[in-house]
Write an enzyme that holds these catalytic residues in place. Structure first.
Site, PDB file in Angstrom:
ATOM      1  N   ARG A 187      -0.214   1.360 -26.166  1.00 38.18           N
ATOM      2  CA  ARG A 187       1.024   1.373 -26.941  1.00 38.18           C
ATOM      3  C   ARG A 187       1.680   2.755 -26.920  1.00 38.18           C
ATOM      4  O   ARG A 187       0.995   3.778 -26.811  1.00 38.18           O
ATOM      5  CB  ARG A 187       0.741   0.961 -28.388  1.00 38.18           C
ATOM      6  CG  ARG A 187       0.203  -0.460 -28.497  1.00 38.18           C
ATOM      7  CD  ARG A 187       0.004  -0.915 -29.935  1.00 38.18           C
ATOM      8  NE  ARG A 187      -1.086  -0.239 -30.611  1.00 38.18           N
ATOM      9  CZ  ARG A 187      -2.358  -0.591 -30.505  1.00 38.18           C
ATOM     10  NH1 ARG A 187      -2.722  -1.579 -29.701  1.00 38.18           N
ATOM     11  NH2 ARG A 187      -3.294   0.059 -31.181  1.00 38.18           N
ATOM     12  N   LEU A 211      -6.328  -3.930 -28.405  1.00 40.99           N
ATOM     13  CA  LEU A 211      -6.829  -3.362 -27.149  1.00 40.99           C
ATOM     14  C   LEU A 211      -5.736  -3.194 -26.105  1.00 40.99           C
ATOM     15  O   LEU A 211      -5.984  -3.272 -24.903  1.00 40.99           O
ATOM     16  CB  LEU A 211      -7.971  -4.227 -26.581  1.00 40.99           C
ATOM     17  CG  LEU A 211      -9.169  -4.444 -27.506  1.00 40.99           C
ATOM     18  CD1 LEU A 211     -10.215  -5.311 -26.820  1.00 40.99           C
ATOM     19  CD2 LEU A 211      -9.766  -3.114 -27.942  1.00 40.99           C
ATOM     20  N   ALA A 271     -20.804   4.664 -45.594  1.00 45.97           N
ATOM     21  CA  ALA A 271     -21.798   3.669 -46.004  1.00 45.97           C
ATOM     22  C   ALA A 271     -21.142   2.354 -46.408  1.00 45.97           C
ATOM     23  O   ALA A 271     -21.731   1.283 -46.267  1.00 45.97           O
ATOM     24  CB  ALA A 271     -22.634   4.216 -47.156  1.00 45.97           C
ATOM     25  N   HIS A 314       0.838  -1.202   0.000  1.00 42.58           N
ATOM     26  CA  HIS A 314       0.000   0.000   0.000  1.00 42.58           C
ATOM     27  C   HIS A 314       0.869   1.247   0.000  1.00 42.58           C
ATOM     28  O   HIS A 314       2.084   1.193   0.230  1.00 42.58           O
ATOM     29  CB  HIS A 314      -0.912   0.001   1.221  1.00 42.58           C
ATOM     30  CG  HIS A 314      -1.979  -1.047   1.176  1.00 42.58           C
ATOM     31  ND1 HIS A 314      -2.945  -1.170   2.142  1.00 42.58           N
ATOM     32  CD2 HIS A 314      -2.241  -2.020   0.263  1.00 42.58           C
ATOM     33  CE1 HIS A 314      -3.750  -2.175   1.847  1.00 42.58           C
ATOM     34  NE2 HIS A 314      -3.338  -2.712   0.707  1.00 42.58           N
ATOM     35  N   ARG A 370      -6.956   4.227 -21.777  1.00 44.07           N
ATOM     36  CA  ARG A 370      -6.829   2.786 -21.526  1.00 44.07           C
ATOM     37  C   ARG A 370      -5.888   2.525 -20.345  1.00 44.07           C
ATOM     38  O   ARG A 370      -6.150   1.662 -19.499  1.00 44.07           O
ATOM     39  CB  ARG A 370      -6.273   2.082 -22.760  1.00 44.07           C
ATOM     40  CG  ARG A 370      -7.213   1.942 -23.927  1.00 44.07           C
ATOM     41  CD  ARG A 370      -6.515   1.230 -25.085  1.00 44.07           C
ATOM     42  NE  ARG A 370      -7.367   1.130 -26.264  1.00 44.07           N
ATOM     43  CZ  ARG A 370      -6.977   0.619 -27.420  1.00 44.07           C
ATOM     44  NH1 ARG A 370      -5.729   0.164 -27.560  1.00 44.07           N
ATOM     45  NH2 ARG A 370      -7.815   0.546 -28.445  1.00 44.07           N
ATOM     46  N   CYS A 411      -6.128   1.622   5.989  1.00 38.35           N
ATOM     47  CA  CYS A 411      -6.838   0.374   6.279  1.00 38.35           C
ATOM     48  C   CYS A 411      -6.586  -0.050   7.719  1.00 38.35           C
ATOM     49  O   CYS A 411      -5.562   0.265   8.330  1.00 38.35           O
ATOM     50  CB  CYS A 411      -6.434  -0.721   5.305  1.00 38.35           C
ATOM     51  SG  CYS A 411      -4.690  -1.204   5.382  1.00 38.35           S
ATOM     52  N   GLU A 422       1.007   3.794   2.119  1.00 38.24           N
ATOM     53  CA  GLU A 422       1.572   4.248   3.398  1.00 38.24           C
ATOM     54  C   GLU A 422       2.892   3.561   3.735  1.00 38.24           C
ATOM     55  O   GLU A 422       3.865   4.247   4.062  1.00 38.24           O
ATOM     56  CB  GLU A 422       0.551   4.042   4.537  1.00 38.24           C
ATOM     57  CG  GLU A 422      -0.717   4.883   4.383  1.00 38.24           C
ATOM     58  CD  GLU A 422      -1.834   4.152   3.696  1.00 38.24           C
ATOM     59  OE1 GLU A 422      -3.002   4.356   4.072  1.00 38.24           O
ATOM     60  OE2 GLU A 422      -1.539   3.342   2.766  1.00 38.24           O
ATOM     61  N   SER A 473     -13.702   3.211 -41.878  1.00 42.16           N
ATOM     62  CA  SER A 473     -13.704   3.917 -40.595  1.00 42.16           C
ATOM     63  C   SER A 473     -12.330   4.358 -40.127  1.00 42.16           C
ATOM     64  O   SER A 473     -12.235   5.105 -39.141  1.00 42.16           O
ATOM     65  CB  SER A 473     -14.332   3.020 -39.517  1.00 42.16           C
ATOM     66  OG  SER A 473     -13.567   1.839 -39.332  1.00 42.16           O
ATOM     67  N   CYS A 519      -2.446  -0.506   7.607  1.00 43.06           N
ATOM     68  CA  CYS A 519      -1.638   0.699   7.409  1.00 43.06           C
ATOM     69  C   CYS A 519      -1.775   1.645   8.596  1.00 43.06           C
ATOM     70  O   CYS A 519      -0.837   2.386   8.905  1.00 43.06           O
ATOM     71  CB  CYS A 519      -2.055   1.402   6.122  1.00 43.06           C
ATOM     72  SG  CYS A 519      -1.599   0.484   4.636  1.00 43.06           S
TER      73      CYS A 519
END
Length: 362
Positions: free
Chosen positions: A201, A198, A158, A44, A178, A69, A46, A162, A78
């Site tokens: 990079r 996905l 159409a 953690h 991301r 915590c 701390e 894309s 912590c």
């Protein structure tokens, strides 16, 4: 506290299911220790900051972006570590809503004679920890939806062309988004049509987000980018109960994690998907489409933040719409968001929208 918050954000997307906490220790006006939650959630913030401060932590003030915590998990509490180090004051913006903590950390500190101050930059901290709180309180992760469209809301011509409607600076900004999320989510149609990686990079990111695909029948390409890299970078597939045993076995052998979800109206239920991802530990999910998945998430009121990248071009009614059917017949049925920011990104514009925030008690 602002510095502690900036440190904590370094852990976003890397420390789930734990919150991305930052900690700064100050002694006589000098920063003597800094830390943030490390990848995988341990250690953690701390103890990292206390280790850097050493003996200078005695009598110091610790600025922590969430209540320390108070429970024994994989590491000691912590709050105990701060007490043992001799910290005299702890400043934290918010109480941790995890029932294992929920005020116990502050009580432990006060019982040991440590001064506790709360409420400092609470709104900013609530934003940073929104995914963690949402998972604890509602069982699902924070969902950010990204749309990249023309001025008239189209994502392809159409004929289906894309790449690319928005420019390279917008695409780099998407990679940055991301990187601050635990997982990237797409629908099966996008996985089949675009064969995406996905991944994050060109930003020097060591830990990649989980790649999540929603596909009722698991009818995804077995030779695509996701399949080829599933053993190296996690791929989770949320599928329906009627996915074939053959498809399930094939994806398991490729290294994917399969998550069965119930159906709603013939499609995988988006609410069930998010609940399952929350149960798996995810706190922040970044959805990149496609149009039908985005529409189902909006219709189910599951989108917490919306990032719309708009390019300065028009494709006309014959182009492919950015959203699938929402079934809206009256304006008061339409999903609504409040504007947060408008950012020029090269030749494009990025609009940030968020559902109405709720005040959090400290």
């Amino acid at each position: 506290m602002a510095h502690a918050l900036s440190l904590g954000r370094r852990g976003l997307g890397r420390c789930w299911p734990n919150p991305a906490v930052g900690c700064v220790i100050v002694n006589q006006g000098r920063v003597v220790g800094r830390g943030w939650t490390q990848p995988g959630g341990r250690p953690h913030a701390e103890p990292v900051a206390l280790a850097a401060a050493g003996t200078l932590a005695r009598g110091a003030t610790a600025y922590v972006t969430l209540e320390p915590c108070a429970h024994h998990g994989q590491t000691p509490p912590c709050a105990e570590a701060l007490i043992a180090a001799g910290v005299s004051r702890v400043v934290a913006p918010l109480t941790d809503s995890d029932p294992r903590v929920a005020g116990k950390g502050f009580a432990m500190l006060r019982a040991a004679g440590v001064e506790v101050t709360t409420g400092v930059l609470a709104d900013q901290a609530a934003d940073d920890h929104a995914g963690f709180f949402l998972r604890v309180e509602q069982g699902r992760p924070w969902l950010t939806l990204k749309l990249a469209m023309s001025l008239d809301g189209r994502i392809a011509t159409a004929t289906g062309e894309s790449q690319w409607i928005t420019g390279p600076r917008s695409r780099r900004a998407v990679h940055g988004l991301r990187a601050t999320h635990d997982a990237v989510l797409v629908g099966g149609g996008t996985a089949r049509a675009d064969d995406p990686s996905l991944t994050v990079r060109d930003l020097g990111v060591a830990q990649q987000p989980v790649r999540v695909v929603v596909s009722r029948f698991l009818d995804l390409p077995l030779m695509g980018n996701l399949a080829r890299t599933a053993k190296d970078i996690p791929v989770w597939i949320c599928h329906g109960p009627d996915a074939s045993d053959q498809s399930q076995q094939a994806w398991k052998e490729l290294g994917a994690r399969l998550i069965p979800c119930q159906l709603d109206g013939g499609r995988v239920d988006p609410a069930a998907v998010l609940q399952a991802l929350g149960e798996a530990g995810l706190t922040r999910v970044f959805c990149e489409g496609g149009g039908q998945l985005a529409a189902s998430l909006l219709a189910a009121d599951l989108v917490d933040e919306l990032h719309v990248f708009t390019a300065g071009m028009a494709l006309g009614a014959e182009g492919h719409p950015g959203l699938g059917a929402l079934g809206v017949e009256h304006l008061n049925e339409a999903p609504r968001f409040e504007p947060v920011d408008l950012i020029p990104v090269g030749p494009d514009v990025r609009h940030v929208w968020r559902r109405v925030s709720q005040n959090r008690l400290v």
